[in-house]
Write a protein that holds these residues in place. Structure first.
Motif, PDB file in Angstrom:
ATOM      1  N   THR A 279      18.814   5.354  -8.385  1.00  0.00           N
ATOM      2  CA  THR A 279      18.817   4.095  -9.124  1.00  0.00           C
ATOM      3  C   THR A 279      17.809   3.117  -8.520  1.00  0.00           C
ATOM      4  OG1 THR A 279      20.522   3.110  -7.711  1.00  0.00           O
ATOM      5  CG2 THR A 279      21.272   4.406  -9.620  1.00  0.00           C
ATOM      6  N   GLN A 280      17.526   2.050  -9.291  1.00  0.00           N
ATOM      7  CA  GLN A 280      16.628   1.012  -8.773  1.00  0.00           C
ATOM      8  C   GLN A 280      17.195   0.393  -7.491  1.00  0.00           C
ATOM      9  OE1 GLN A 280      15.455  -2.005 -11.528  1.00  0.00           O
ATOM     10  NE2 GLN A 280      14.383  -0.592 -12.915  1.00  0.00           N
ATOM     11  N   ASN A 281      18.486   0.190  -7.486  1.00  0.00           N
ATOM     12  CA  ASN A 281      19.103  -0.415  -6.294  1.00  0.00           C
ATOM     13  C   ASN A 281      18.964   0.476  -5.065  1.00  0.00           C
ATOM     14  OD1 ASN A 281      19.888  -2.735  -7.616  1.00  0.00           O
ATOM     15  ND2 ASN A 281      21.933  -1.946  -8.151  1.00  0.00           N
ATOM     16  N   ALA A 282      19.057   1.806  -5.274  1.00  0.00           N
ATOM     17  CA  ALA A 282      18.923   2.726  -4.146  1.00  0.00           C
ATOM     18  C   ALA A 282      17.508   2.688  -3.584  1.00  0.00           C
ATOM     19  CB  ALA A 282      19.286   4.144  -4.583  1.00  0.00           C
ATOM     20  N   ILE A 283      16.488   2.676  -4.479  1.00  0.00           N
ATOM     21  CA  ILE A 283      15.092   2.596  -4.037  1.00  0.00           C
ATOM     22  C   ILE A 283      14.856   1.266  -3.316  1.00  0.00           C
ATOM     23  CG2 ILE A 283      12.682   2.565  -4.766  1.00  0.00           C
ATOM     24  CD1 ILE A 283      14.000   5.277  -5.091  1.00  0.00           C
TER      25      ILE A 283
ATOM     26  N   ILE B 208       0.850  -1.208   0.000  1.00  0.00           N
ATOM     27  CA  ILE B 208       0.000   0.000   0.000  1.00  0.00           C
ATOM     28  C   ILE B 208       0.875   1.243   0.000  1.00  0.00           C
ATOM     29  CG2 ILE B 208      -1.685   1.301   1.354  1.00  0.00           C
ATOM     30  CD1 ILE B 208      -2.739  -1.408   2.374  1.00  0.00           C
ATOM     31  N   SER B 209       1.965   1.175   0.768  1.00  0.00           N
ATOM     32  CA  SER B 209       2.865   2.318   0.872  1.00  0.00           C
ATOM     33  C   SER B 209       3.494   2.666  -0.475  1.00  0.00           C
ATOM     34  CB  SER B 209       3.965   2.017   1.900  1.00  0.00           C
ATOM     35  OG  SER B 209       4.872   3.085   1.989  1.00  0.00           O
ATOM     36  N   VAL B 210       3.780   1.657  -1.300  1.00  0.00           N
ATOM     37  CA  VAL B 210       4.366   1.910  -2.627  1.00  0.00           C
ATOM     38  C   VAL B 210       3.409   2.752  -3.455  1.00  0.00           C
ATOM     39  CG1 VAL B 210       5.069   0.827  -4.792  1.00  0.00           C
ATOM     40  CG2 VAL B 210       5.826  -0.137  -2.605  1.00  0.00           C
ATOM     41  N   SER B 211       2.115   2.415  -3.400  1.00  0.00           N
ATOM     42  CA  SER B 211       1.113   3.188  -4.152  1.00  0.00           C
ATOM     43  C   SER B 211       0.998   4.599  -3.608  1.00  0.00           C
ATOM     44  CB  SER B 211      -0.245   2.480  -4.089  1.00  0.00           C
ATOM     45  OG  SER B 211      -0.163   1.187  -4.660  1.00  0.00           O
ATOM     46  N   GLU B 212       0.982   4.726  -2.277  1.00  0.00           N
ATOM     47  CA  GLU B 212       0.837   6.039  -1.658  1.00  0.00           C
ATOM     48  C   GLU B 212       2.055   6.932  -1.933  1.00  0.00           C
ATOM     49  OE1 GLU B 212       0.346   5.082   2.435  1.00  0.00           O
ATOM     50  OE2 GLU B 212      -1.835   4.790   2.294  1.00  0.00           O
ATOM     51  N   ARG B 213       3.222   6.324  -2.087  1.00  0.00           N
ATOM     52  CA  ARG B 213       4.460   7.089  -2.214  1.00  0.00           C
ATOM     53  C   ARG B 213       4.997   7.080  -3.653  1.00  0.00           C
ATOM     54  NH1 ARG B 213       7.999   4.341   2.400  1.00  0.00           N
ATOM     55  NH2 ARG B 213       9.582   5.821   1.655  1.00  0.00           N
ATOM     56  N   SER B 214       4.117   6.798  -4.598  1.00  0.00           N
ATOM     57  CA  SER B 214       4.573   6.697  -5.992  1.00  0.00           C
ATOM     58  C   SER B 214       5.179   8.019  -6.485  1.00  0.00           C
ATOM     59  CB  SER B 214       3.416   6.271  -6.897  1.00  0.00           C
ATOM     60  OG  SER B 214       2.354   7.213  -6.835  1.00  0.00           O
ATOM     61  N   ARG B 215       4.594   9.155  -6.122  1.00  0.00           N
ATOM     62  CA  ARG B 215       5.146  10.444  -6.565  1.00  0.00           C
ATOM     63  C   ARG B 215       6.542  10.658  -5.953  1.00  0.00           C
ATOM     64  NH1 ARG B 215       1.492  13.786  -9.062  1.00  0.00           N
ATOM     65  NH2 ARG B 215      -0.708  13.156  -8.895  1.00  0.00           N
ATOM     66  N   GLU B 216       6.694  10.293  -4.677  1.00  0.00           N
ATOM     67  CA  GLU B 216       7.999  10.414  -4.020  1.00  0.00           C
ATOM     68  C   GLU B 216       9.037   9.563  -4.745  1.00  0.00           C
ATOM     69  OE1 GLU B 216      10.175   8.490  -0.139  1.00  0.00           O
ATOM     70  OE2 GLU B 216       8.027   8.920   0.015  1.00  0.00           O
ATOM     71  N   ILE B 217       8.641   8.339  -5.110  1.00  0.00           N
ATOM     72  CA  ILE B 217       9.563   7.428  -5.794  1.00  0.00           C
ATOM     73  C   ILE B 217       9.903   7.956  -7.191  1.00  0.00           C
ATOM     74  CG2 ILE B 217       9.826   5.085  -6.716  1.00  0.00           C
ATOM     75  CD1 ILE B 217       7.885   4.197  -4.435  1.00  0.00           C
ATOM     76  N   GLY B 218       8.863   8.449  -7.892  1.00  0.00           N
ATOM     77  CA  GLY B 218       9.091   8.998  -9.222  1.00  0.00           C
ATOM     78  C   GLY B 218      10.020  10.192  -9.196  1.00  0.00           C
ATOM     79  N   LEU B 219       9.855  11.080  -8.203  1.00  0.00           N
ATOM     80  CA  LEU B 219      10.705  12.256  -8.080  1.00  0.00           C
ATOM     81  C   LEU B 219      12.158  11.855  -7.815  1.00  0.00           C
ATOM     82  CD1 LEU B 219      10.916  15.345  -7.977  1.00  0.00           C
ATOM     83  CD2 LEU B 219      10.355  15.230  -5.534  1.00  0.00           C
TER      84      LEU B 219
ATOM     85  N   ALA C 186       8.568  -1.170  -5.830  1.00  0.00           N
ATOM     86  CA  ALA C 186       8.889   0.261  -5.756  1.00  0.00           C
ATOM     87  C   ALA C 186      10.071   0.596  -6.662  1.00  0.00           C
ATOM     88  CB  ALA C 186       9.202   0.645  -4.315  1.00  0.00           C
ATOM     89  N   ALA C 187      11.078  -0.265  -6.676  1.00  0.00           N
ATOM     90  CA  ALA C 187      12.279  -0.010  -7.471  1.00  0.00           C
ATOM     91  C   ALA C 187      11.998  -0.046  -8.967  1.00  0.00           C
ATOM     92  CB  ALA C 187      13.358  -1.036  -7.109  1.00  0.00           C
ATOM     93  N   GLN C 188      11.001  -0.823  -9.387  1.00  0.00           N
ATOM     94  CA  GLN C 188      10.725  -1.010 -10.813  1.00  0.00           C
ATOM     95  C   GLN C 188       9.661  -0.054 -11.355  1.00  0.00           C
ATOM     96  OE1 GLN C 188       9.768  -5.164 -11.009  1.00  0.00           O
ATOM     97  NE2 GLN C 188      11.890  -5.832 -10.634  1.00  0.00           N
ATOM     98  N   LEU C 189       9.173   0.898 -10.520  1.00  0.00           N
ATOM     99  CA  LEU C 189       8.169   1.859 -10.993  1.00  0.00           C
ATOM    100  C   LEU C 189       8.751   2.720 -12.122  1.00  0.00           C
ATOM    101  CD1 LEU C 189       6.390   3.264  -7.786  1.00  0.00           C
ATOM    102  CD2 LEU C 189       5.407   1.790  -9.558  1.00  0.00           C
TER     103      LEU C 189
END
Length: 412
Positions: free
Chosen positions: A328-332, A310-321, A399-402
């Protein structure tokens, strides 16, 4: 590790802490879910360690070279079965004729006898009547004084050995040796103080007892002179205990005229029997708490996986930014796994504290003996971290693969 990697790790740790703190409700659910599982695991390990230590203590004070024979068959409690089955003839013939025997001490007992000294009193304690050398027969050192002698038994002397509990209750920190006190309706003189053992058995503390000559007990409480409640037998060669016990059983059956199909009318207890009982108890404890711990920790893992998804969906903008800025994917992936590890580590510590606290409560109630060790700490923390990585890897990968563009648009 390079300076750049250390800087990245420190940055990821700060971001993980910020995320954990920002989603307090989610974090609390994960911590509690993991904590309950770790608490059960802690109880298993500490209880098993405590049971093993207790087994060693019981074998040491019971003695690997001895057997305790009770009248009546504990395993076959038939209605109307007699418990007074050990006779004077049994004691005499075993002492004289059974190979390998070094000592036989017959005993009678009277429970819940009030004892008093001046203003100090105990409403009820166990009074045991025994023949000479009781302390020696039980491998029970005397802190001071002497053991019961053959002369004490012959004369029916009013003398007594005191266990640690009645000695403290009646005389406090003072030495009881040489002092007189009242047992039931008659006076006795303390001649010896038994060392504190701190074990429990037979529904009470082993230190809560007073031992007097068996003739004194029989006369003062008008007990049946024909039968004994139990006898303690010591053998010369402890390495041959299994043979000694079989010989003893055969001897008793022959002495009691029991046929091939008749059940024993007595019970023989040895150190091996105690170990078998504790082993069965430990196995049942591990099975019960193991299922509980596995179920609780699995539930905690699924709670973590679902909430992180659920958190991945809620934080998608944070991850995208972050990805747009070069993450990098590894960092996420590392950040989400670090969050999971932090939460489950805290859950592990909470569970460890909860398990030890519950263990101490059960110890005080006399239900379990809990033994803490660093093994418990590292096992609890390690199992919690495993939960974090196993159940956190899937949402962390998601999250890393978004896709960063889709994430910034809120389409992820």
């Amino acid at each position: 590790m390079s300076a750049g990697a250390l800087t990245l790790l420190a940055r990821l740790r700060r971001m993980a802490l910020a995320a954990v703190w920002a989603y307090k409700a989610r974090s609390l659910f994960v911590i509690l879910g993991v904590g309950f599982g770790v608490a059960s695991l802690t109880l298993i390990v500490t209880a098993v360690d405590g049971a093993e230590r207790k087994a060693v203590e019981l074998v040491e004070w019971f003695g690997p070279d001895a057997a305790l024979v009770f009248g009546g068959n504990f395993k076959k409690r038939a209605v109307g079965a007699r418990f007074n089955t050990i006779t004077q003839d049994d004691v005499r013939t075993i002492s004289q004729s059974l190979p390998g025997v070094s000592m036989v001490v017959p005993m009678r007992s009277k429970a819940e006898v009030p004892v008093r000294h001046k203003d100090s009193n105990m409403p009820g304690t166990l009074v045991i009547g025994a023949t000479e050398n009781y302390a020696q027969a039980w491998n029970w050192p005397l802190v001071e004084g002497r053991d019961i002698s053959a002369e004490d038994v012959r004369l029916g002397a009013r003398v007594a050995l005191l266990g640690d509990k009645p000695a403290r209750e009646l005389f406090g920190d003072q030495s009881p040796v040489g002092r007189t006190f009242q047992v039931g309706k008659f006076q006795v003189q303390a001649i010896g103080l038994l060392k504190y053992r701190g074990a429990s058995g037979g529904g009470g503390e082993v230190d809560d007892r007073i031992i007097i000559p068996i003739t004194t007990l029989t006369n003062r409480f008008n007990m049946d002179r024909k039968y004994y409640r139990a006898m303690r037998i010591k053998f010369l060669e402890p390495e041959r205990m299994s043979t000694h016990v079989e010989n003893l059983r055969s001897f008793m059956r022959q002495n009691h005229n029991l046929g091939p199909t008749d059940d024993d009318d007595f019970s023989i207890i040895t150190a091996d029997e105690i170990l078998k009982f504790l082993s069965a108890f430990k196995g049942g404890l591990v099975a019960f708490l193991g299922v509980t711990a596995a179920a609780s920790m699995t539930v905690g893992g699924f709670v973590l996986a679902n909430l992180f998804s659920i958190s991945v969906s809620e934080r998608s903008r944070e991850i995208g930014l972050k990805k747009a800025l070069g993450a990098t994917q590894n960092a996420i992936l590392a950040q989400f796994l670090l969050e999971a590890a932090m939460l489950t580590a805290v859950g592990g510590l909470v569970g460890l504290g909860l398990g030890l606290g519950l263990g101490q409560l059960l110890t005080r109630l006399g239900m379990l003996q809990i033994l803490f060790s660093w093994k418990v700490f590292f096992l609890s923390l390690g199992s919690a971290l495993v939960i974090g990585f196993v159940f956190g890897i899937k949402p962390a990968r998601a999250a890393a693969q978004l896709d960063p563009i889709a994430a910034l648009r809120g389409d992820a």
